[in-house]
Design an enzyme around this catalytic site. Sequence first.
Site: not given
Ligand SMILES: [Zn+2]
Length: 344
Positions: A45, A48, A108, A148, A156, A159, A161, A163
């Site tokens: 990932c 991570c 994650h 998103n 895709s 994890h 997050h 933007q």
């Molecule tokens: Zn991750």
Amino acid sequence: MTWEERWHPLREEWIIVAAHRQDRPWSGNTIAADETNLPDYVADCYLCPGNPRVSGKVNPNYDQTFVFDNDHPCVSEAADAELSAPPAIYKNRPAHGVARVVCYSPKHNLTLAELEVDHIENLLQVWQSQYAELAARADIAHVLIFENKGVAVGVSNPHPHCQIYATNFVFKTIETEARVSQRHLLETGRVLFQDILAAERADGRRSLIENDSAIAFIPYFARYAYEVFVSPKQTHPNIATLSAAELHDLAAVLKTVTVQFDNLWRTSFPYVMALHQAPTDGADYSGFHFHIEFHPPLRRPNLLKYLAGPEIGGGNFLSDTSPEEKAEELRALPIVHYKQTSER
Ligand SMILES: [Zn+2]
Ligand SMILES: [Zn+2]
């Protein structure tokens, strides 16, 4: 059956509400929903801690949030200033701006719904400082912070997050909201979003949760089945000026909303979440009220709301559900995450 149109005062457009269509036969595609049992670390990932990204940079061993410049930015400070001019009536300009990624946590598998309230508060502080830093730049007209979440909206990497797109233009929805809010202030002396809050609280059927300074509701004019607005009660044109107490209350409401989303179908609930904040181009936005909008794409478990003829073809939303019923459904759900209550 009812055939109703509802006016969206922030977008200045009609929503067609045809809730009786909810039960019509359906044989459309479904979305696989196995995003619920992920490990807390994944070796390949790129978000991570300690892992390399495509740029070759290595993530630090961060222990809360982690902000970095997007390795595949859609706007850039390196945007070519010398574009070739298009013919005749066309015009172009460099896609100038800053694109960043904010990891919510080193884990994650720890989504917003599963973060503790004080960790969400920390994330809100990061949003505050990112907004303040980017808003101060003369080359930035707007800062869009969004998440998103889920395969259903095309993510895709699960994890958790969000933007940040800090751009040299103001995104269309914000531009509209800012314009109509400022006009409303001029015409009535009132903040449009405060009028919306007053209407929602007077009605109450679409309310979800509120505390001292923050509130969540499905708006009267919702376009998506589970569309939720979260905001401070006091008007702030952007997140940067919220007090510590307001941040705490906002974090608590965000926690409850996202937990109830997950509890709805006992799965990680997909959505697009966007912070709607005033543009940063220097104009007067005193009528703009910062709020967070959740636009979940599913209207039933694993069933996407497809954007089709009315939405893509015509530009107005057709809602298949009643905002009053959907709010009742969400409100009835436990406010403790199902993963914390299930046997294990
Ligand atoms: Zn991750
Ligand atoms: Zn908005």
